[in-house]
Design an enzyme around this catalytic site. Structure first.
Site, PDB file in Angstrom:
ATOM      1  N   ARG A  47     -14.371 -15.672 -22.900  1.00  0.00           N
ATOM      2  CA  ARG A  47     -14.797 -15.373 -21.609  1.00  0.00           C
ATOM      3  C   ARG A  47     -14.775 -16.321 -20.640  1.00  0.00           C
ATOM      4  O   ARG A  47     -15.524 -16.687 -19.871  1.00  0.00           O
ATOM      5  CB  ARG A  47     -16.287 -14.778 -21.687  1.00  0.00           C
ATOM      6  CG  ARG A  47     -16.196 -13.433 -22.695  1.00  0.00           C
ATOM      7  CD  ARG A  47     -17.549 -12.734 -21.863  1.00  0.00           C
ATOM      8  NE  ARG A  47     -17.737 -11.412 -22.892  1.00  0.00           N
ATOM      9  CZ  ARG A  47     -18.411 -11.239 -23.931  1.00  0.00           C
ATOM     10  NH1 ARG A  47     -19.157 -12.307 -24.440  1.00  0.00           N
ATOM     11  NH2 ARG A  47     -18.512 -10.201 -24.341  1.00  0.00           N
ATOM     12  N   LYS A  51      -4.655 -14.655  -8.632  1.00  0.00           N
ATOM     13  CA  LYS A  51      -4.099 -13.603  -9.323  1.00  0.00           C
ATOM     14  C   LYS A  51      -3.242 -14.109 -10.662  1.00  0.00           C
ATOM     15  O   LYS A  51      -2.397 -15.091 -10.656  1.00  0.00           O
ATOM     16  CB  LYS A  51      -3.304 -12.715  -8.569  1.00  0.00           C
ATOM     17  CG  LYS A  51      -4.003 -11.998  -7.438  1.00  0.00           C
ATOM     18  CD  LYS A  51      -3.100 -10.705  -6.805  1.00  0.00           C
ATOM     19  CE  LYS A  51      -1.995 -11.154  -6.230  1.00  0.00           C
ATOM     20  NZ  LYS A  51      -1.176 -10.123  -5.363  1.00  0.00           N
ATOM     21  N   GLU A  73       9.131 -18.052   0.371  1.00  0.00           N
ATOM     22  CA  GLU A  73       7.725 -17.759   0.785  1.00  0.00           C
ATOM     23  C   GLU A  73       7.330 -18.876   1.976  1.00  0.00           C
ATOM     24  O   GLU A  73       6.634 -18.369   2.697  1.00  0.00           O
ATOM     25  CB  GLU A  73       6.757 -18.321  -0.444  1.00  0.00           C
ATOM     26  CG  GLU A  73       6.994 -17.283  -1.532  1.00  0.00           C
ATOM     27  CD  GLU A  73       6.539 -15.756  -1.354  1.00  0.00           C
ATOM     28  OE1 GLU A  73       5.752 -15.604  -0.654  1.00  0.00           O
ATOM     29  OE2 GLU A  73       7.111 -14.943  -2.246  1.00  0.00           O
ATOM     30  N   LYS A 132      -1.828 -19.827   2.502  1.00  0.00           N
ATOM     31  CA  LYS A 132      -1.960 -18.680   1.432  1.00  0.00           C
ATOM     32  C   LYS A 132      -3.635 -18.780   0.915  1.00  0.00           C
ATOM     33  O   LYS A 132      -4.266 -17.702   0.888  1.00  0.00           O
ATOM     34  CB  LYS A 132      -1.036 -19.161   0.074  1.00  0.00           C
ATOM     35  CG  LYS A 132      -1.526 -18.385  -1.169  1.00  0.00           C
ATOM     36  CD  LYS A 132      -0.836 -16.984  -1.119  1.00  0.00           C
ATOM     37  CE  LYS A 132      -1.244 -16.166  -2.347  1.00  0.00           C
ATOM     38  NZ  LYS A 132      -0.339 -16.532  -3.519  1.00  0.00           N
ATOM     39  N   GLU A 153      -8.833  -8.695  -3.719  1.00  0.00           N
ATOM     40  CA  GLU A 153      -7.846  -7.880  -3.009  1.00  0.00           C
ATOM     41  C   GLU A 153      -8.398  -6.476  -2.771  1.00  0.00           C
ATOM     42  O   GLU A 153      -7.686  -5.372  -3.288  1.00  0.00           O
ATOM     43  CB  GLU A 153      -6.407  -7.902  -4.093  1.00  0.00           C
ATOM     44  CG  GLU A 153      -5.338  -7.744  -3.369  1.00  0.00           C
ATOM     45  CD  GLU A 153      -4.209  -7.724  -4.471  1.00  0.00           C
ATOM     46  OE1 GLU A 153      -2.981  -7.942  -3.967  1.00  0.00           O
ATOM     47  OE2 GLU A 153      -4.039  -7.733  -5.310  1.00  0.00           O
ATOM     48  N   ARG A 180      -5.072  -9.201   2.277  1.00  0.00           N
ATOM     49  CA  ARG A 180      -3.955  -9.950   1.725  1.00  0.00           C
ATOM     50  C   ARG A 180      -2.601  -9.461   2.231  1.00  0.00           C
ATOM     51  O   ARG A 180      -1.484  -9.454   1.518  1.00  0.00           O
ATOM     52  CB  ARG A 180      -3.900  -9.872   0.303  1.00  0.00           C
ATOM     53  CG  ARG A 180      -5.142 -10.983  -0.360  1.00  0.00           C
ATOM     54  CD  ARG A 180      -4.843 -11.455  -1.804  1.00  0.00           C
ATOM     55  NE  ARG A 180      -6.185 -12.053  -2.342  1.00  0.00           N
ATOM     56  CZ  ARG A 180      -5.978 -12.980  -3.481  1.00  0.00           C
ATOM     57  NH1 ARG A 180      -4.746 -12.979  -4.110  1.00  0.00           N
ATOM     58  NH2 ARG A 180      -6.869 -13.373  -3.821  1.00  0.00           N
ATOM     59  N   ASN A 234       2.325  -9.696   1.951  1.00  0.00           N
ATOM     60  CA  ASN A 234       3.629  -8.849   1.551  1.00  0.00           C
ATOM     61  C   ASN A 234       4.700  -8.653   2.239  1.00  0.00           C
ATOM     62  O   ASN A 234       5.690  -7.890   2.096  1.00  0.00           O
ATOM     63  CB  ASN A 234       2.988  -7.596   0.968  1.00  0.00           C
ATOM     64  CG  ASN A 234       2.160  -7.616  -0.007  1.00  0.00           C
ATOM     65  OD1 ASN A 234       2.191  -8.189  -1.044  1.00  0.00           O
ATOM     66  ND2 ASN A 234       1.006  -6.733  -0.130  1.00  0.00           N
ATOM     67  N   HIS A 281       8.041  -8.255   0.938  1.00  0.00           N
ATOM     68  CA  HIS A 281       7.662  -8.149  -0.416  1.00  0.00           C
ATOM     69  C   HIS A 281       7.736  -6.777  -0.844  1.00  0.00           C
ATOM     70  O   HIS A 281       8.128  -6.257  -2.106  1.00  0.00           O
ATOM     71  CB  HIS A 281       6.331  -8.863  -0.901  1.00  0.00           C
ATOM     72  CG  HIS A 281       6.460 -10.203  -1.108  1.00  0.00           C
ATOM     73  ND1 HIS A 281       6.813 -11.048  -0.203  1.00  0.00           N
ATOM     74  CD2 HIS A 281       6.347 -10.920  -2.210  1.00  0.00           C
ATOM     75  CE1 HIS A 281       6.750 -12.350  -0.190  1.00  0.00           C
ATOM     76  NE2 HIS A 281       6.411 -12.329  -1.797  1.00  0.00           N
ATOM     77  N   HIS A 301      10.165  -6.254  -4.169  1.00  0.00           N
ATOM     78  CA  HIS A 301       9.712  -6.010  -5.752  1.00  0.00           C
ATOM     79  C   HIS A 301      10.390  -4.679  -6.022  1.00  0.00           C
ATOM     80  O   HIS A 301      10.723  -4.878  -7.220  1.00  0.00           O
ATOM     81  CB  HIS A 301       8.290  -5.689  -5.298  1.00  0.00           C
ATOM     82  CG  HIS A 301       7.243  -6.889  -5.224  1.00  0.00           C
ATOM     83  ND1 HIS A 301       5.856  -6.766  -4.639  1.00  0.00           N
ATOM     84  CD2 HIS A 301       7.462  -8.085  -5.526  1.00  0.00           C
ATOM     85  CE1 HIS A 301       5.280  -7.885  -4.831  1.00  0.00           C
ATOM     86  NE2 HIS A 301       6.437  -8.691  -5.116  1.00  0.00           N
ATOM     87  N   HIS A 324      13.070 -13.875  -7.869  1.00  0.00           N
ATOM     88  CA  HIS A 324      11.911 -13.650  -6.590  1.00  0.00           C
ATOM     89  C   HIS A 324      12.434 -13.995  -5.271  1.00  0.00           C
ATOM     90  O   HIS A 324      12.315 -13.320  -4.316  1.00  0.00           O
ATOM     91  CB  HIS A 324      10.572 -14.042  -7.076  1.00  0.00           C
ATOM     92  CG  HIS A 324       9.570 -13.639  -6.241  1.00  0.00           C
ATOM     93  ND1 HIS A 324       9.117 -12.330  -6.125  1.00  0.00           N
ATOM     94  CD2 HIS A 324       8.851 -14.384  -5.340  1.00  0.00           C
ATOM     95  CE1 HIS A 324       8.243 -12.165  -5.319  1.00  0.00           C
ATOM     96  NE2 HIS A 324       7.993 -13.604  -4.674  1.00  0.00           N
TER      97      HIS A 324
END
Length: 351
Positions: free
Chosen positions: A111, A133, A174, A215, A225, A230, A234, A237, A241, A253
């Site tokens: 945890r 993330k 990016e 960012k 999110e 956010r 994207n 993206h 993706h 990417h």
């Protein structure tokens, strides 16, 4: 993690790894913790990895293949065997996929372990190491299982970027995204420089700081999110993706994002939102930094569209995407699926 907070957590400079993590670190803890290290980085920079205690390292392969659930289980098994305690440090040294795996382990093992990040690509230094993330792949779906876990410290060691210009080109995707969508001064900086001047002066460091701030500031508005804040991140993206997925990650990417930015600019232009020739500026940037445009077949575009139809941003038959408007600005557009498909297909015929 706001821009102000990330600056306190972020250490940037050439060979900063030596001073922050490892046996001789000037801020070493009583227990330096465990290091998850990219096998590729270990092979390219053995002198850096030798600074860490050998019995504290777990080597992991790079790429999306590292994010298998059995790999997660194997690393947790090693941590158990080594009797790693809760609240010990877990430091990762690698790119975005190593960070995804390590962040998920840090947030779930007993945890919670304390996480440090030494991202070794420009892409991970300005993007994936910020915002919390993480995730592993499951049942053929990328990041199907994941959590949020921000590192306590991020070390952007620019030494990792110097041996291969392609690492900078990948991260440039990016940076360019942030420039067109939120801060056009970034685009102006890139247009006034080239690869050599970016690498050999303070410009690279300044770009890392500015883009990490952008960012972090966006993520701070929507840390888990849930609010849609956010979505601006994207830009480019949604298409990217889809391209990555259909190519089974044979298209990187960064390359997919560059293509996705141009594609979504064309969609914005067709929809009547973009009021300047952003695609011409993109072409100038690509030529200046040696970024090649990928070739995408009609079959790949058809497959990408099918993939996008399962996008998590789709709600009640509508998809929300950022659309280019003015230099350094995007507006969120909530499009009916039928409208999105029409724009997507028209743009594909014009690319």
């Amino acid at each position: 993690m706001s821009g102000e907070t990330v600056r306190k957590k972020l250490t940037i400079g050439y060979d900063e790894t030596e001073y922050v993590c490892g046996k001789n670190a000037i801020e070493a803890e009583n227990d330096e913790g465990t290091f998850i290290v990219s096998e590729t980085i270990s092979n390219i920079y053995p002198e850096k990895i030798k600074r860490f205690s050998e019995g504290k390292i777990i080597f992991v392969e790079d790429g999306e293949n590292s994010k298998r659930i059995d790999n997660y289980e194997e690393v947790c098994r090693i941590l158990m065997e080594r009797e790693v305690e809760r609240n010990s440090y877990l430091t990762y040294i690698g790119g975005g996929t190593i960070g995804d795996l390590s962040g998920f382990i840090a947030s779930t093992y007993k945890r919670g372990l304390r996480l440090k990040a030494i991202p070794t690509t420009l892409l991970s230094q300005i993007d994936s190491s910020i915002g919390g993330k993480n995730g592993i792949n499951f049942s053929g779906v990328k990041n199907a299982i994941g959590t949020f876990r921000n590192p306590e410290r991020i070390v952007a060691d620019t030494d990792f970027l110097m041996k291969n210009d392609q690492i900078i080109r990948e991260g440039m995707a990016e940076i360019i995204k942030h420039g067109f969508s939120m801060d056009y001064t970034i685009i102006e900086t890139l247009l006034n420089n080239d690869m050599e001047s970016v690498k050999n002066g303070d410009i690279l460091r300044d770009l890392i700081v500015k883009n990490a701030d952008i960012k972090a500031s966006v993520c701070n508005q929507d840390p888990y999110e849930l609010l849609g804040r956010r979505y601006v991140l994207n830009f480019g993206h949604t298409v990217a993706h889809g391209i990555e997925a259909i190519s089974r990650n044979s298209i990187t990417h960064g390359a997919a994002v560059i293509y996705g930015i141009m594609y979504e600019m064309k969609m914005s232009e067709i929809y009547g939102m973009m009021k300047y020739d952003g695609i011409s500026i993109m072409n100038k940037l690509m030529k200046r930094y040696g970024i090649n445009k990928i070739e995408v077949s009609d079959e790949m575009l058809d497959g990408s569209l099918s993939y996008i139809m399962n996008d998590k941003k789709i709600r009640n038959g509508k998809i929300t995407i950022p659309m280019a408007t003015k230099p350094g600005m995007t507006n969120m557009a909530e499009l009916k699926i039928e409208v999105f498909k029409e724009l997507f297909l028209k743009a594909g015929r014009m690319m």
